[in-house]
Design an enzyme around this catalytic site. Structure first.
Site, PDB file in Angstrom:
ATOM      1  N   LYS A 290       0.825  -1.218   0.000  1.00  0.00           N
ATOM      2  CA  LYS A 290       0.000   0.000   0.000  1.00  0.00           C
ATOM      3  C   LYS A 290       0.852   1.259   0.000  1.00  0.00           C
ATOM      4  CE  LYS A 290      -4.153  -2.019   2.081  1.00  0.00           C
ATOM      5  NZ  LYS A 290      -3.704  -3.296   2.678  1.00  0.00           N
TER       6      LYS A 290
HETATM    7  O1  S5P Z   1      -9.803  -2.656   1.872  1.00  0.00           O
HETATM    8  C1  S5P Z   1      -9.003  -3.536   2.134  1.00  0.00           C
HETATM    9  C2  S5P Z   1      -7.833  -3.684   1.407  1.00  0.00           C
HETATM   10  C3  S5P Z   1      -6.986  -4.731   1.726  1.00  0.00           C
HETATM   11  S1  S5P Z   1      -5.637  -5.003   0.717  1.00  0.00           S
HETATM   12  N1  S5P Z   1      -9.280  -4.414   3.118  1.00  0.00           N
HETATM   13  C4  S5P Z   1      -8.426  -5.421   3.451  1.00  0.00           C
HETATM   14  O2  S5P Z   1      -8.752  -6.198   4.345  1.00  0.00           O
HETATM   15  N2  S5P Z   1      -7.240  -5.562   2.765  1.00  0.00           N
HETATM   16  C5  S5P Z   1      -6.260  -6.607   3.150  1.00  0.00           C
HETATM   17  O3  S5P Z   1      -6.849  -7.887   2.970  1.00  0.00           O
HETATM   18  C6  S5P Z   1      -5.822  -6.559   4.608  1.00  0.00           C
HETATM   19  O4  S5P Z   1      -4.648  -5.781   4.752  1.00  0.00           O
HETATM   20  C7  S5P Z   1      -5.556  -8.002   4.928  1.00  0.00           C
HETATM   21  O5  S5P Z   1      -4.233  -8.328   4.553  1.00  0.00           O
HETATM   22  C8  S5P Z   1      -6.493  -8.771   4.033  1.00  0.00           C
HETATM   23  C9  S5P Z   1      -7.767  -9.216   4.697  1.00  0.00           C
HETATM   24  O6  S5P Z   1      -7.504 -10.169   5.689  1.00  0.00           O
HETATM   25  P1  S5P Z   1      -8.680 -10.926   6.476  1.00  0.00           P
HETATM   26  O7  S5P Z   1      -7.948 -11.718   7.517  1.00  0.00           O
HETATM   27  O8  S5P Z   1      -9.581  -9.903   7.063  1.00  0.00           O
HETATM   28  O9  S5P Z   1      -9.351 -11.809   5.455  1.00  0.00           O
END
Ligand code: S5P
Length: 465
Positions: free
Chosen positions: A293
């Site tokens: 990011k």
């Molecule tokens: O808007 C976003 C963008 C990203 S890249 N929301 C997110 O959650 N992410 C990323 O996706 C976040 O940094 C994490 O690495 C992943 C989601 O992880 P989870 O464990 O919630 O599925």
């Protein structure tokens, strides 16, 4: 239809504000009719009629202030404001660079309701942007009134965000009046009906057609890997321990087409990390994507990407980029690089209360569309299927939409993360889902990866076929 509306149609046709024939639209599509109401300000009699129609439409609505979307509808709203004795406000096209920097001109109190007038509705996009500006300034928005509804389902689209739309005349009204008056032949009227009956969204291309229309080798590589692996699952591997990292990746590798890392989460970044990661990527045929990011000026992100402890550009083929610093960040990251690399732009986020606005999203997509040389697609999210579909319709079909914030078992994490189901994400238009804790935090990551891959790929396959 009353006499005033009939007269309006005939007047607009007479002054050339409604034209029929063949016209090339901004999008490149051809339209059998064209509406341009900008010149009506030069016809006081027509304005008088329109203002009368607007007043009748507004009679039963509740509002404290009124606005018109510049330019065409602003003079109409001004006239209505005077005649109905309701204060006018308006939104500047750009916030002032000096002085107060404010976006809305006029006096109002926070919590008041603003009714918005516009000349036309086609996709609803400019309505959302206008409402957003008003809401940010503390006003409430409920009703829109448009002079002409030339949309396929504009009222439905506005309803997805809780807004009501009333229109003075529809395309069908125009066709009826002009037909009855002998000013439009049946064939042309039929063409217009067919054109308007086609939703404004472009026809959905098949995945193969999308691949054929993709000129960027970096985007094509992702699409080809998805097809080869029969997977549109990106694993988000946010773990601290290096052993855990490789253990989970070895088990889930067969199910994913890409792994997304946050390399700065790892407790130690040893010299053998990169060769081990690359070897696994080769073995299981997946792509490496670092979710860094980037968000700074071009010269700084260039160093962050290429130097330092992680030397990300050497091993991550794709990275995420925030566009807050403007387009030059792309030159900083991807200019003068001797290896092929590309970015995913954060167009929308899954985090509750995030500050990304509709307007910001649109500008991110505008830049990404222009810069397909180094932009493979977008990270995006949405409140529900309709909301995501509306967003997806703006993404060029030769770029990809990756969707994080997907989990089959929970709705949130207590820290602002908001989850969608796999089905909703794909039905909304996600090309691939990004799943972290749904897989990583389970006792059996391999089984969960299989579960998510199957759910996402089956839903995607059903859609692209
Ligand atoms: O808007 C976003 C963008 C990203 S890249 N929301 C997110 O959650 N992410 C990323 O996706 C976040 O940094 C994490 O690495 C992943 C989601 O992880 P989870 O464990 O919630 O599925």
């Amino acid at each position: 239809m009353n006499t005033e509306k009939r007269n309006l149609v005939l007047d607009l046709h007479r002054i050339g504000a409604l034209k029929f024939g063949e016209f090339k639209l901004k999008s490149g599509a051809r339209s059998p009719f064209y509406i341009d109401l900008r010149s009506i300000i030069s016809y006081p009699e027509i304005i008088k009629n329109i203002v009368g129609l607007l007043k009748a439409e507004l009679a039963d609505k509740q509002f404290d202030v009124i606005t018109g979307i510049p330019y065409t509808a602003l003079p109409l709203a001004a006239q209505v404001s005077v005649e109905m004795n309701v204060p006018l406000v308006y939104q500047r096209k750009e916030a002032k660079a000096y002085g107060t920097g404010k976006l809305i001109e006029g006096h109002f109190e926070k919590g008041q309701t603003c009714l918005i007038i516009d000349d036309l509705i086609t996709t609803g996009e400019s309505k959302f942007e206008a409402a957003e500006g008003m809401v940010q300034a503390g006003l409430k928005v409920k009703d829109f009134v448009c002079l002409i509804d030339r949309s396929y389902n504009g009222a439905e689209i506005l309803k997805t965000k809780g807004y009501d739309l009333q229109s003075i005349i529809t395309v069908e009204d125009m066709l009826t009046v002009l037909g009855e008056e002998g000013k439009l032949d049946d064939d042309l009227a039929q063409k217009v009906r067919e054109f308007v009956g086609t939703p404004v969204e472009k026809p959905q291309l098949s995945f193969n057609q999308r691949m054929r229309s993709t000129e960027s080798p970096m985007t094509l590589k992702l699409m080809e890997t998805m097809l080869r692996k029969q997977s549109n699952l990106v694993l988000s591997l946010d773990v601290e321990g290096v052993n855990d990292f490789f253990d989970i990746l070895e088990k889930t590798g067969p199910e994913i087409f890409m792994v997304k890392t946050h390399v700065d989460i790892l407790e130690e970044f040893r010299g053998d990390f990169v060769p081990r990661l690359k070897a696994l990527a080769e073995k299981h045929d997946f792509i490496i994507f670092e979710d860094r990011k980037f968000a700074d000026i071009g010269s700084t992100v260039r160093k962050q990407f290429r130097s330092g402890e992680f030397k990300i550009s050497e091993w991550a083929e794709y990275v995420t980029v925030h566009m807050i610093a403007g387009e030059a960040i792309l030159d900083g990251l991807f200019g003068d690089l001797d290896v092929p690399r590309a970015g995913f732009l954060l167009a929308r986020m899954s985090a509750k209360g995030n500050l990304i606005s509709e307007n910001y999203t649109r500008q991110v997509l505008d830049i990404g569309k222009r810069r397909q040389d180094c932009v493979a697609g977008y990270i995006g999210h949405g409140a529900n299927i309709d909301d995501i579909q509306r967003f997806k319709a703006k993404i060029p079909q030769n770029q990809l939409l990756l969707m994080p914030g997907v989990n089959l078992d929970t709705k949130g994490d207590g820290l602002g993360q908001q989850y969608l189901s796999v089905e909703d994400a794909i039905a909304g238009g996600a090309d691939a889902i990004i799943v972290g804790r749904g897989i990583v935090a389970s006792d059996d990551p391999a089984a969960q990866a299989k579960r998510y891959r199957e759910a996402a790929w089956n839903a995607f396959k059903a859609k692209i076929n």
